[in-house]
Design a protein around this motif. Structure first.
Motif, PDB file in Angstrom:
ATOM      1  N   THR A   1       7.276   0.771   3.940  1.00  0.00           N
ATOM      2  CA  THR A   1       8.238   1.270   5.189  1.00  0.00           C
ATOM      3  C   THR A   1       9.438   1.513   4.906  1.00  0.00           C
TER       4      THR A   1
ATOM      5  N   ASN B   1       2.340  11.192   1.429  1.00  0.00           N
ATOM      6  CA  ASN B   1       3.392  11.015   1.962  1.00  0.00           C
ATOM      7  C   ASN B   1       4.555  10.635   0.900  1.00  0.00           C
TER       8      ASN B   1
ATOM      9  N   ASN C   1       0.964   5.546   0.571  1.00  0.00           N
ATOM     10  CA  ASN C   1       0.330   6.566   1.355  1.00  0.00           C
ATOM     11  C   ASN C   1       0.612   7.844   0.476  1.00  0.00           C
ATOM     12  N   ASP C   2      -0.456   8.348  -0.591  1.00  0.00           N
ATOM     13  CA  ASP C   2      -0.037   9.332  -1.521  1.00  0.00           C
ATOM     14  C   ASP C   2       0.258  10.779  -0.911  1.00  0.00           C
TER      15      ASP C   2
ATOM     16  N   GLN D   1       2.456  -2.193   4.213  1.00  0.00           N
ATOM     17  CA  GLN D   1       2.738  -0.983   3.795  1.00  0.00           C
ATOM     18  C   GLN D   1       4.212  -0.570   3.519  1.00  0.00           C
TER      19      GLN D   1
ATOM     20  N   ALA E   1       4.490   5.092   4.052  1.00  0.00           N
ATOM     21  CA  ALA E   1       3.497   4.905   4.880  1.00  0.00           C
ATOM     22  C   ALA E   1       4.293   5.401   6.287  1.00  0.00           C
TER      23      ALA E   1
ATOM     24  N   GLU F   1       0.810  -1.285   0.191  1.00  0.00           N
ATOM     25  CA  GLU F   1       0.048  -0.038   0.011  1.00  0.00           C
ATOM     26  C   GLU F   1       0.729   1.292  -0.057  1.00  0.00           C
TER      27      GLU F   1
END
Ligand SMILES: *[C@@H]1O[C@H](CO)[C@@H](O)[C@H](O)[C@H]1NC(C)=O
Ligand SMILES: *[C@@H]1O[C@H](CO)[C@@H](O)[C@H](O)[C@H]1NC(C)=O
Ligand SMILES: *[C@@H]1O[C@H](CO)[C@@H](O)[C@H](O)[C@H]1NC(C)=O
Length: 554
Positions: free
Chosen positions: A66, A31, A28-29, A64, A35, A26
């Motif tokens: 990392t 950032n 996180n747009d 996510q 994520a 996934e």
């Protein structure tokens, strides 16, 4: 971010409709895709002082992205990303500042300074060293060879990318073990088998430095690679593209660790360090396989045939020249076709292998016909044999042209193929493919198109080929005819299952024309087409793709 975008595209299995949907990790747009960020610093200013403790803090089956940001310093530790910790982005401060070093050597598999076992890993700006065989000049002083396998990095997970990294060792530096990997702007140094394993990898803009010469050893030869491909259907292999091979002494590009070892150097600079023979068959001497024999000293071609419409050559038609080649020919035959428009249908049957068809440039030599009864019977040119090279020829199906005579409100276009390619290992340089519907039937097999011009309006590059198109012009032509057709389709790829290796890759191409066209429509449920580093003009529909019969299954 360039690297995350690359990832989303290689993890795509289904048709990629504009935004890729099947993401392994996934993002996180808000950032920039990351994520979570964890800071590692030797000086105690981060959350952790060792890289391993930062990795250990990530929960298993993490999904996510990392990021572990590693401050400058020499980290003397053995680092492992376990199989259940995917989606990690390891970011150093650059190869000159962040280094991970260890010196294990008990056995190859456990000697890694850094082992990456999970899928979806990105590594950037870090030097990895196995210091065991160094300084090498001491251990080699007496000629008593004490060299040992001592791996700097082992990559065992799928979808793993290294940007701007260095790999330093002597024997077995980089164990490119299993999975699909991409290395960009990396530096890899060693003396024996220093890039080895069963990876399915691309190395781009990398420097491979053979280091034995530095130590003035009595070793005559070293080996850059040792690929372990074990069977004809094993997809693994190493591709080195735009790389530089440097160093002192003499080294083979590779030795065959297994019977189907596969390593390719393309568009690369090979310095004098490379042994003129290139490769060593190792345990497979006598089993080297050449598809087509080359004859040295004679332009590497065994036979030469000249075709001229005027009667000054060996033949007046292309087909009669092809018919003259003995079946299952295994030596390169060069057929040169003088300028002219050759009005004939040409077929290279399956048993006429190793043919090099060369025109006088696509503006001078053209093959034209106008069949259209059904798709399979319509091609002007059909190539069924393996190992075919074609250069400087235009292939046309003239049936749907001139389109201006068509009734603009009546869509009476029909399938009329200019060229159909069914053979494996077929290459087209500086060719043109002209038609309107179904111009180029890239049907089956592995094909390469370089600096070609492909023109049409509907599904004009279609089929199940496993092909690369490079530096080619893809021209959508419907607009030229003033035809009021709302949409056209550049490609229609026919991949039917997840394990079908076929697909079209367009690299450094330009998509031009008037009107509007989709990059492709999904002829089948696993259609796969990728445009990369390409220029897409306004002719391309903003949505990019159309799922056709597969709407709802993107
Ligand atoms: C790698 O380094 C080059 C040159 O310093 C830089 O242009 C490039 O952006 C870097 N790559 C990544 C992924 O940061
Ligand atoms: C398409 O239809 C128009 C009008 O019926 C006709 O004049 C033209 O010849 C047709 N073109 C083709 C290629 O069949
Ligand atoms: C093309 O067709 C559409 C819909 O049928 C119409 O709205 C448009 O005005 C036409 N354009 C031209 C240039 O004929």
């Amino acid at each position: 971010m360039q690297y995350l975008h690359f990832f989303s595209c290689i993890s795509m299995l289904l048709l990629c409709s504009g935004m890729c949907r099947a993401l392994a990790c996934e993002v996180n747009d808000a950032n920039k895709g990351i994520a979570i960020t964890i800071e590692v610093s030797k000086s105690g200013e981060g959350q952790f002082e060792t890289i391993q403790s930062a990795i250990d803090s990530i929960p298993p089956s993490n999904s996510q992205w990392t990021r572990i940001r590693i401050s400058p310093g020499i980290y003397k530790e053995k680092v492992t990303i376990p199989q259940d910790k995917p989606c990690i982005f390891l970011e150093g401060a650059g190869t000159k500042l962040t280094s991970v070093e260890w010196d294990a050597h008990a056995d190859t598999a456990s000697s890694t300074t850094f082992a990456s076992n999970a899928e979806d890993i990105i590594v950037k700006g870090i030097t990895f060293k196995n210091t065991y065989n160094r300084p090498y000049d001491l251990s080699m002083a007496s000629d008593s060879v004490s060299l040992k396998q001592a791996v700097a990095v082992g990559v065992l997970g799928d979808r793993t990318v290294f940007y701007n990294c260095s790999f330093l060792g002597v024997q077995d530096t980089l164990w490119d073990a299993y999975g699909r990997h991409f290395f960009q702007n990396c530096y890899i140094q060693g003396g024996v088998d220093f890039i080895f394993g069963n990876g399915q990898s691309i190395y781009e803009n990398c420097v491979l430095r053979y280091s034995f010469g530095d130590y003035a050893t009595s070793y005559n030869y070293g080996y850059l690679t040792a690929n372990g491909r074990g069977s004809a259907d094993d997809p693994s292999g190493f591709v080195f593209r735009r790389c530089r091979v440097i160093g002192k002494g003499t080294a083979y590009l590779g030795r065959a660790w297994n019977a189907f070892s596969r390593v390719i150097f393309v568009d690369s600079f090979l310095s004098d360090v490379v042994a003129p023979e290139g490769w060593w068959a190792w345990n497979h001497v006598g089993h080297e396989a050449f598809d087509c024999e080359v004859t040295y000293g004679n332009n590497k071609v065994a036979g030469s045939i000249y075709i001229s419409k005027s009667g000054r050559g060996n033949f007046k038609t292309i087909q009669s020249a092809i018919d003259s080649i003995p079946p299952w020919n295994s030596q390169w035959i060069h057929i040169r076709i003088s300028p002219g428009i050759y009005r004939e249908k040409v077929i290279i049957p399956q048993e006429k292998t190793c043919v090099f068809l060369e025109g006088f440039g696509r503006k001078s030599t053209s093959i034209e016909w106008d069949d259209h009864e059904d798709t399979a019977a319509s091609p002007t040119f059909t190539s069924i044999a393996d190992n075919i090279i074609v250069k400087g020829i235009t292939f046309k199906n003239t049936y749907n042209r001139p389109m201006d005579v068509m009734d603009v409100n009546k869509d009476n276009l029909t399938q009329a193929v200019a060229a159909r390619i069914l053979g494996d290992k077929s290459v087209f340089y500086h060719c043109a493919f002209m038609g309107v519907q179904d111009t180029l039937w890239d049907d089956h097999g592995r094909h390469y198109f370089h600096k070609c011009h492909i023109q049409g309006g509907v599904d004009f590059i279609f089929g199940n080929g496993q092909s690369i198109y490079e530096k080619s012009i893809i021209k959508y032509s419907i607009g030229d005819y003033g035809l009021n057709r709302s949409y056209g389709y550049i490609t229609a790829h026919g991949r039917a299952s997840a394990d079908d290796p076929s697909g079209f890759v367009f690299n450094r191409c330009a998509v031009i024309g008037l009107g509007k066209a989709y990059l492709g429509r999904a002829w089948n449920t696993f259609s796969r087409v990728i445009f990369t580093n390409s220029w897409l003009s306004d002719v391309v529909e903003p949505e990019g793709w159309w799922a056709w019969n597969n709407v709802g299954h993107e």
